[in-house]
Enzyme design. Structure first.
Site, short mmCIF file in Angstrom:
data_model
loop_
_atom_site.label_atom_id
_atom_site.label_comp_id
_atom_site.label_asym_id
_atom_site.label_seq_id
_atom_site.Cartn_x
_atom_site.Cartn_y
_atom_site.Cartn_z
N THR A 177 0.82 -1.21 0.00
CA THR A 177 0.00 0.00 0.00
C THR A 177 0.86 1.26 0.00
O THR A 177 1.96 1.25 0.54
CB THR A 177 -0.88 -0.03 1.27
N VAL A 214 -12.34 -6.05 1.58
CA VAL A 214 -11.83 -4.68 1.70
C VAL A 214 -11.03 -4.60 3.00
O VAL A 214 -11.45 -5.13 4.03
CB VAL A 214 -13.00 -3.66 1.74
N1 ASP Z 1 -3.50 -2.42 4.36
C1 ASP Z 1 -3.71 -3.02 3.07
C2 ASP Z 1 -4.90 -3.91 3.10
O1 ASP Z 1 -5.03 -4.67 4.03
C3 ASP Z 1 -2.56 -3.80 2.60
C4 ASP Z 1 -1.27 -3.04 2.58
O2 ASP Z 1 -1.00 -2.24 3.45
O3 ASP Z 1 -0.50 -3.31 1.64
O4 ASP Z 1 -5.66 -3.92 2.16
#
Ligand code: ASP
Length: 324
Positions: free
Chosen positions: A189, A218
């Site tokens: 992310t 999600v």
């Molecule tokens: N937080 C994101 C999710 O769980 C994943 C990430 O941080 O790469 O969708």
């Protein structure tokens, strides 16, 4: 004296190992991080709004295939790309978010438009795209987002019956090559937080989610208070990590609450959460935060987090590993 301003970004936290990082890849990633943070910094340096700064910074990473957002997003179990994003502006506590969009080139722009042009905070799926097309967005084919690396990652996860991020494709002993990524067990992310010259705080987070996700899953990234928060006079936060943990701990909101009610400083509040109960629960990941003075905190309980900042004195920093 002019109001201090600063910006910080992340490109995901997780298992990022020196032994698996080729020089070439490191260079490409650090260059992209620098480009992103400078794009955002340029906005606030010119007197622009913190929200536009974080959106500009995130867009650079959405356009770069090395990060799990926009182009280069991870694949779902059904081999498609579904992206989530959110923004928050600290002045009026305005927020916008979208989840499960498939055909929007820069999801972070759409999140900002949901904030500015709709009466809502969170739109998902086809409805979010309908809103986008009604507001002049172009339909972007799924092919644009696809990368070979993410396809291979998905196949490998499917073979092992693994959900999400629990994989490091290349054993630590292997020599890195151009095609090997040191970070397949990471949460790619992207996010940004900024303080502008008007004293506004803003935060933005964008993601493809987790590899092999099913059923319209999600995570925390589009959820205000979990993945993103901004409150003027207090703090702006963007998180990265396994969303199922960050959602239950409401990580971004918890940082803000600790600072507001307990009067903790940004460093203490972030470390309390990241190294405390979140870690105990198994919630690997990290966050970035900026307080009202422009102080920046990078927190992580993983071996690394792609990150960069320009502080209130104009110093530029780009880092990858936790021990840097
Ligand atoms: N937080 C994101 C999710 O769980 C994943 C990430 O941080 O790469 O969708």
């Amino acid at each position: 004296m002019t109001q201090p301003f600063s910006i910080a970004i992340h490109g995901g936290a997780g298992t990022i190992l020196r032994s698996q990082m080729s020089d070439e890849l490191k260079l490409e990633i650090t260059q992209a991080l620098e480009k992103s943070v400078l794009a955002g910094h340029q906005v606030i340096q010119g007197g622009g709004d913190a929200l536009d700064a974080v959106v500009e910074a995130v867009k650079v990473m959405e356009d770069c295939p090395h990060f799990n957002a926009g182009k280069g997003s991870v694949l779902t179990h059904d081999e498609i790309i579904e992206m989530d994003a959110s923004v928050m502006h600290g002045r009026d506590m305005d927020a916008g978010a979208i989840a499960g969009v498939r055909h929007i080139q820069n999801p972070i722009e759409l999140a900002r438009d949901v904030m500015k042009k709709s009466d809502h905070v969170l739109l998902f799926g086809e409805g979010a795209e309908k809103f986008a097309f009604e507001h002049g967005y172009e339909y972007t084919e799924q092919d644009y987002f696809h990368t070979e690396r993410r396809y291979e990652q998905l196949q490998s996860m499917k073979e092992k019956g693994l959900f999400a991020l629990s994989e490091s494709k290349f054993p630590e002993s292997e020599t890195p090559s151009q095609t090997q990524y040191p970070d397949d067990k990471k949460f790619g992310t992207v996010g940004a937080v900024a303080l502008d010259q008007q004293g506004n705080l803003a935060a933005a987070t964008s993601t493809g989610g987790v590899t092999n996700k099913k059923y319209g899953r999600v995570g925390d990234s589009p959820i205000i208070g979990a993945g993103t928060i901004a409150e003027n006079g207090n703090v702006a936060v963007s998180t990265t990590g396994m969303g199922e943990f960050f959602l239950r701990k409401m990580v971004a909101g918890d940082v803000a609450a600790r600072m507001r009610y307990l009067k903790e400083d940004v460093h203490t509040a972030c470390e309390h959460i990241i190294q405390g109960e979140l870690k105990t629960m198994g919630g690997e990941g990290g966050l970035i935060a900026i307080d009202q003075q422009g102080d920046i905190h990078f927190g992580m309980n993983s071996s690394g987090m792609y990150r960069a900042s320009v502080d209130t004195r104009g110093n530029v920093e780009v880092k990858i590993y936790a021990d840097e």
